[in-house]
Write a protein that holds these residues in place. Structure first.
Motif, PDB file in Angstrom:
ATOM      1  N   ALA A  36     -10.009  50.294  49.939  1.00 47.84           N
ATOM      2  CA  ALA A  36      -9.646  50.743  51.485  1.00 47.84           C
ATOM      3  C   ALA A  36     -10.201  49.560  52.492  1.00 47.84           C
ATOM      4  O   ALA A  36     -11.304  48.834  51.990  1.00 47.84           O
ATOM      5  N   ALA A  37      -9.199  49.411  53.354  1.00 46.89           N
ATOM      6  CA  ALA A  37      -9.698  48.319  54.293  1.00 46.89           C
ATOM      7  C   ALA A  37     -10.102  49.095  55.586  1.00 46.89           C
ATOM      8  O   ALA A  37      -9.367  49.811  56.209  1.00 46.89           O
ATOM      9  N   LEU A  38     -11.218  48.712  56.138  1.00 48.44           N
ATOM     10  CA  LEU A  38     -11.886  49.530  57.410  1.00 48.44           C
ATOM     11  C   LEU A  38     -11.872  48.372  58.388  1.00 48.44           C
ATOM     12  O   LEU A  38     -12.322  47.291  58.059  1.00 48.44           O
ATOM     13  N   TRP A  73     -13.396  42.953  59.213  1.00 42.49           N
ATOM     14  CA  TRP A  73     -12.966  43.778  58.136  1.00 42.49           C
ATOM     15  C   TRP A  73     -14.008  43.952  57.002  1.00 42.49           C
ATOM     16  O   TRP A  73     -14.762  43.168  56.733  1.00 42.49           O
ATOM     17  N   VAL A  74     -13.989  45.253  56.679  1.00 41.68           N
ATOM     18  CA  VAL A  74     -14.751  45.695  55.567  1.00 41.68           C
ATOM     19  C   VAL A  74     -14.007  46.152  54.418  1.00 41.68           C
ATOM     20  O   VAL A  74     -13.056  47.186  54.596  1.00 41.68           O
ATOM     21  N   LEU A  75     -13.926  45.703  53.266  1.00 38.18           N
ATOM     22  CA  LEU A  75     -13.084  46.171  52.076  1.00 38.18           C
ATOM     23  C   LEU A  75     -14.023  46.590  51.026  1.00 38.18           C
ATOM     24  O   LEU A  75     -15.042  46.217  50.544  1.00 38.18           O
ATOM     25  N   VAL A  76     -13.697  48.002  50.610  1.00 36.78           N
ATOM     26  CA  VAL A  76     -14.351  48.767  49.723  1.00 36.78           C
ATOM     27  C   VAL A  76     -13.521  48.861  48.702  1.00 36.78           C
ATOM     28  O   VAL A  76     -12.443  49.777  48.457  1.00 36.78           O
ATOM     29  N   GLY A  90     -17.256  56.697  58.242  1.00 33.35           N
ATOM     30  CA  GLY A  90     -18.523  57.391  58.774  1.00 33.35           C
ATOM     31  C   GLY A  90     -19.814  56.749  58.377  1.00 33.35           C
ATOM     32  O   GLY A  90     -20.535  56.856  59.168  1.00 33.35           O
ATOM     33  N   ALA A  91     -19.772  56.195  57.100  1.00 34.68           N
ATOM     34  CA  ALA A  91     -21.061  55.698  56.706  1.00 34.68           C
ATOM     35  C   ALA A  91     -21.333  54.297  57.300  1.00 34.68           C
ATOM     36  O   ALA A  91     -22.328  53.977  57.874  1.00 34.68           O
ATOM     37  N   VAL A  92     -20.258  53.528  57.910  1.00 38.92           N
ATOM     38  CA  VAL A  92     -20.513  52.158  58.634  1.00 38.92           C
ATOM     39  C   VAL A  92     -20.708  52.585  59.935  1.00 38.92           C
ATOM     40  O   VAL A  92     -21.434  51.822  60.525  1.00 38.92           O
ATOM     41  N   SER A  99     -16.266  51.774  63.387  1.00 38.06           N
ATOM     42  CA  SER A  99     -15.506  51.628  62.248  1.00 38.06           C
ATOM     43  C   SER A  99     -14.115  52.499  62.063  1.00 38.06           C
ATOM     44  O   SER A  99     -14.675  53.804  62.322  1.00 38.06           O
ATOM     45  N   TRP A 100     -13.187  52.238  61.492  1.00 41.42           N
ATOM     46  CA  TRP A 100     -12.113  53.424  61.008  1.00 41.42           C
ATOM     47  C   TRP A 100     -11.436  52.749  59.945  1.00 41.42           C
ATOM     48  O   TRP A 100     -11.078  51.633  59.661  1.00 41.42           O
ATOM     49  N   LEU A 101     -10.724  53.859  59.080  1.00 42.85           N
ATOM     50  CA  LEU A 101      -9.989  53.478  58.121  1.00 42.85           C
ATOM     51  C   LEU A 101      -8.526  52.942  58.680  1.00 42.85           C
ATOM     52  O   LEU A 101      -7.866  53.790  59.250  1.00 42.85           O
ATOM     53  N   MET A 102      -8.207  51.621  58.131  1.00 43.40           N
ATOM     54  CA  MET A 102      -6.994  51.189  58.574  1.00 43.40           C
ATOM     55  C   MET A 102      -5.873  51.417  57.342  1.00 43.40           C
ATOM     56  O   MET A 102      -4.702  51.606  57.636  1.00 43.40           O
ATOM     57  N   GLU A 103      -6.257  51.072  56.153  1.00 46.94           N
ATOM     58  CA  GLU A 103      -5.195  51.141  54.925  1.00 46.94           C
ATOM     59  C   GLU A 103      -6.131  51.345  53.552  1.00 46.94           C
ATOM     60  O   GLU A 103      -7.195  51.040  53.476  1.00 46.94           O
ATOM     61  N   GLN A 104      -5.233  52.341  52.778  1.00 48.09           N
ATOM     62  CA  GLN A 104      -5.610  52.227  51.567  1.00 48.09           C
ATOM     63  C   GLN A 104      -4.472  51.734  50.621  1.00 48.09           C
ATOM     64  O   GLN A 104      -3.513  51.917  50.827  1.00 48.09           O
ATOM     65  N   MET A 105      -5.044  51.104  49.309  1.00 46.87           N
ATOM     66  CA  MET A 105      -3.962  50.411  48.552  1.00 46.87           C
ATOM     67  C   MET A 105      -4.644  50.644  47.073  1.00 46.87           C
ATOM     68  O   MET A 105      -5.988  50.272  46.921  1.00 46.87           O
TER      69      MET A 105
END
Length: 142
Positions: A36-38, A73-76, A90-92, A99-105
């Motif tokens: 997940a890219a935040l 960017w934060v990558l999880v 939400g944790a960030v 922070s918001w979720l930009m992409e999932q891959m």
């Protein structure tokens, strides 16, 4: 002879107790199958990266965290069977950053886009360099 039997019994009981303790208290790291890219705003130094990592790593299903302070960017890396990527931002935010979720891959898509495996290159600022850390911590710290 009886002392040896009692001693062996105590030793076995301690070993069993230790195994039970470890079974309930040792957390095995999940294996990531997605990233997940935040997009994250407000990070200014390595201390910020540490706070974000501290907020995300204990979450269920999180296998790894990479923070790019300069890029925002934060990558999880996470296991899709046990983690919900919508909860990461939400944790960030709870840690004091926008922070918001930009992409999932998938990991394969991440590898194709970035040319590397997740976790192969951890991006982290070594210290303050953009201001806001005059008092030894980040200016936006909670």
């Amino acid at each position: 002879m009886r002392k040896r039997t009692v001693g062996t019994g105590i030793l076995v009981a301690c070993a069993v107790g230790l195994l039970v303790y470890l079974a309930f208290n040792v957390r095995l790291a999940p294996i990531p199958n997605a990233v997940a890219a935040l997009k994250t705003v407000g990070m200014t130094c390595g201390s910020c990266a540490g706070k974000i990592e501290k907020a995300l790593k204990p979450m269920k299903g999180v296998a790894g965290v990479e923070v790019d302070v300069k890029g925002g960017w934060v990558l999880v890396g996470y296991d899709t069977n046990s983690a919900n990527p919508e909860t990461f931002a939400g944790a960030v935010r709870k840690a004091g950053f926008q922070s918001w979720l930009m992409e999932q891959m998938s990991l394969a898509d991440f590898r194709r886009v970035t040319g590397r495996d997740f976790g192969a290159k951890v991006v982290r600022s070594g210290g303050c360099g953009t201001g806001g850390c005059d008092s030894g911590g980040c200016g936006n710290a909670i």
